[in-house]
Design an enzyme around this catalytic site. Structure first.
Site, PDB file in Angstrom:
ATOM      1  N   LYS A  64      -0.089  -2.473   5.989  1.00  0.00           N
ATOM      2  CA  LYS A  64      -1.202  -2.092   6.860  1.00  0.00           C
ATOM      3  C   LYS A  64      -0.863  -2.105   8.345  1.00  0.00           C
ATOM      4  O   LYS A  64      -1.514  -1.407   9.135  1.00  0.00           O
ATOM      5  CB  LYS A  64      -2.395  -3.010   6.595  1.00  0.00           C
ATOM      6  CG  LYS A  64      -3.167  -2.700   5.320  1.00  0.00           C
ATOM      7  CD  LYS A  64      -3.999  -1.443   5.482  1.00  0.00           C
ATOM      8  CE  LYS A  64      -4.988  -1.276   4.333  1.00  0.00           C
ATOM      9  NZ  LYS A  64      -5.892  -0.144   4.553  1.00  0.00           N
ATOM     10  N   SER A 321       2.344  -3.114  -2.361  1.00  0.00           N
ATOM     11  CA  SER A 321       1.743  -2.912  -1.040  1.00  0.00           C
ATOM     12  C   SER A 321       1.460  -4.188  -0.267  1.00  0.00           C
ATOM     13  O   SER A 321       1.259  -4.134   0.946  1.00  0.00           O
ATOM     14  CB  SER A 321       0.448  -2.113  -1.191  1.00  0.00           C
ATOM     15  OG  SER A 321      -0.464  -2.791  -2.030  1.00  0.00           O
TER      16      SER A 321
END
Length: 523
Positions: A64, A321
């Site tokens: 992110k 992720s």
């Protein structure tokens, strides 16, 4: 596959603009190019070449920060002076916090109260004096609404976690790295999906350069806003979202991300909690790192795809992720991983409450390893047992069901029963008027395949077992709790039996919790 995107004619100008933004993205001032690692254990098991894109290796343990920093570094002087605001379940918040500290910007970050504490603490640590954390609502969408209110009130610049061209371009650099790191044949890339920023960016970039490579999004069955939106041809707003995979718990996907996914995503897959837990364990076994549920989402989808498609030594990439997992979730993950990998079957078995039936039940199990065993006497005619059994493949469940039925036992397969796995397995017991003359003992024995069955085989046939609890936690020693009905006149004989049994044990008959919760009051 659960949802297939209806491809629209490409909007070339928008796609070219995103490609330019991706190539110019300034993510590497804070992010690193993460490894694309082989997963040899999974590759051998699935018969395909599996690669893991290790975004859990970023400084904030998630991809992110790429999009957050790329957005914030492009703000003008006036926007920087006013400060920024963001809404996030945790990983975007950490990216914004790190970027704020790096750039010297004030940032207000709104997080749902359900966000893992490890992420909340990390945001405060990374942002330091530059960041203020506000907790509001139960999901990302709730936090977003509060952030929108504060944005209007104070004039902050909103740093969207997914629906912003600069953020999408930052995330697209993950796809750029995958193609650079693996220029050879590539069948598919699997991407976790919440609001769609990572999927949209990776799909748009890969399709621009390697249109033959499939890009497949993966969501949880209870947070599937993108899958439903692609199926219906318009953005869908979910009433509720599941919070196990909190990083992808989004009720409504972005307008930008939805349009890009419509044009470039080949398919969507849905996976359940057990499959995610199994994928978390797979990543750990390959890397000795523990991803968060959303971090293992793509691998769970990859495994589902490999199991349902005829592939010939294909190369498959799963994006890991993030790794911001609350430590207290590990027990739940470990328990559910066996079921998710279809290595544990769970049954409720009813046997006659008579001498010898317990031994027949154990004989039916043979040398299979028992993962859990719960029983409490409750009926004079029959006994209900909750048992978990380690299996190698799914069809063993059917074989076990048939074997129990052949012995005349009632059997209910609970392997796919969410109520049983979450709650009922912990609620079997209570007081019983039939548990007279009961002694309660804790035993230990070396934990190895068949150890519990051998222990049961040593139990004396003249005394009835009125309570039994065992759960294999992967320790060196198995620990069980046993209630045995021994008349007062046979206690000396029972002591001799314990001495000959040879297992370390402890008398818990006087334990106050046992007397309060499990033992009938004396008349």
């Amino acid at each position: 596959m659960n949802a297939v995107a209806a491809h629209r004619p490409p909007t070339e100008e928008a796609d070219h603009d995103l490609l330019r933004r991706t190539l110019a993205a300034r993510v590497y001032e804070v992010a690193r190019e993460t490894a694309l690692e082989s997963a040899p254990l999974l590759s051998a098991r699935l018969g395909q070449r599996v690669l893991l894109k290790r975004e859990d290796q970023q400084p904030v343990f998630s991809f992110k920060l790429r999009g957050a920093y790329n957005k914030m570094v492009g703000l003008d002087a006036a926007q920087r002076a006013r400060g920024v605001i963001a809404a996030s379940a945790g990983n975007h918040a950490q990216g914004v916090a790190l970027a704020a500290a790096k750039l010297g910007l004030r940032a207000v970050i709104v997080m749902p109260v359900t966000a893992p504490q490890v992420k909340i603490d990390a945001v405060r640590r990374l942002g330091g004096a530059w960041v203020e954390v506000v907790l509001a609502g139960d999901s990302y969408s709730d936090a977003q609404a509060e952030a929108a209110r504060l944005e209007q009130q104070h004039g902050y610049t909103f740093v969207h976690p997914f629906d912003d061209p600069a953020v999408i371009a930052g995330q697209a650099t993950v796809g750029m790295e995958i193609l650079r790191q693996h220029p050879g044949p590539l069948h598919a890339v699997f991407v976790p999906v919440g609001g769609g920023g990572l999927l949209a960016g990776v799909a748009a970039y890969i399709k621009a350069l390697r249109p033959e490579v499939k890009v497949i999004g993966v969501q949880t069955v209870d947070s599937d806003a993108m899958a439903q939106s692609l199926e219906q041809g318009e953005r869908v707003t979910l009433d509720e979202v599941g919070l196990f995979a909190d990083g992808t718990a989004v009720k409504r996907v972005g307008a930008e991300t939805f349009a890009l996914c419509q044009r470039h995503v080949d398919a969507m897959l849905r996976v359940d909690t057990d499959a995610i837990c199994a994928a978390i364990r797979d990543v750990f076994q390959e890397t000795r790192s523990v991803p968060e549920p959303s971090g293992a989402l793509a691998l769970a989808g990859l495994k589902q795809y490999a199991a349902t498609h005829q592939l010939d030594d294909a190369t498959l990439v799963a994006i890991v992720s993030g790794a911001n997992l609350n430590f207290d979730r590990l027990r739940f993950v470990a328990e559910r991983a066996e079921v998710g990998e279809q290595r544990e079957a769970v049954f409720a078995v009813t046997i006659p409450e008579e001498r010898g039936s317990f031994r027949r039940f154990c004989a039916t199990l043979g040398q299979r390893s028992i993962t859990e065993f719960n029983y409490r006497i409750g009926d004079a005619a029959s006994a209900h047992i909750f048992v978990g059994i380690q299996i190698r493949q799914r069809d063993e469940r059917e074989a076990l069901t048939a074997a129990f039925a052949a012995e005349g036992f009632g059997v209910l397969d609970l392997t796919d029963d969410e109520l049983a796995k979450l709650h009922l397995r912990h609620m079997i017991g209570g007081r019983s008027p039939l548990a007279h003359d009961e002694l309660l003992y804790r035993f230990e024995f070396p934990e190895r395949p068949g150890a519990l069955t051998r222990f049961l085989g040593h139990m004396h046939p003249d005394w009835n077992i009125s309570l039994f609890h065992y759960r294999n936690h992967g320790a060196d020693y198995g620990r069980i709790l046993v209630g045995i009905q021994v008349p007062a006149g046979e206690r000396a004989m029972f002591e001799q039996f314990l001495a000959q049994l040879g297992y370390p044990c402890r008398d818990e008959s006087g334990n106050p919790a046992y007397r309060l919760l499990l033992r009938e009051a004396s008349p």
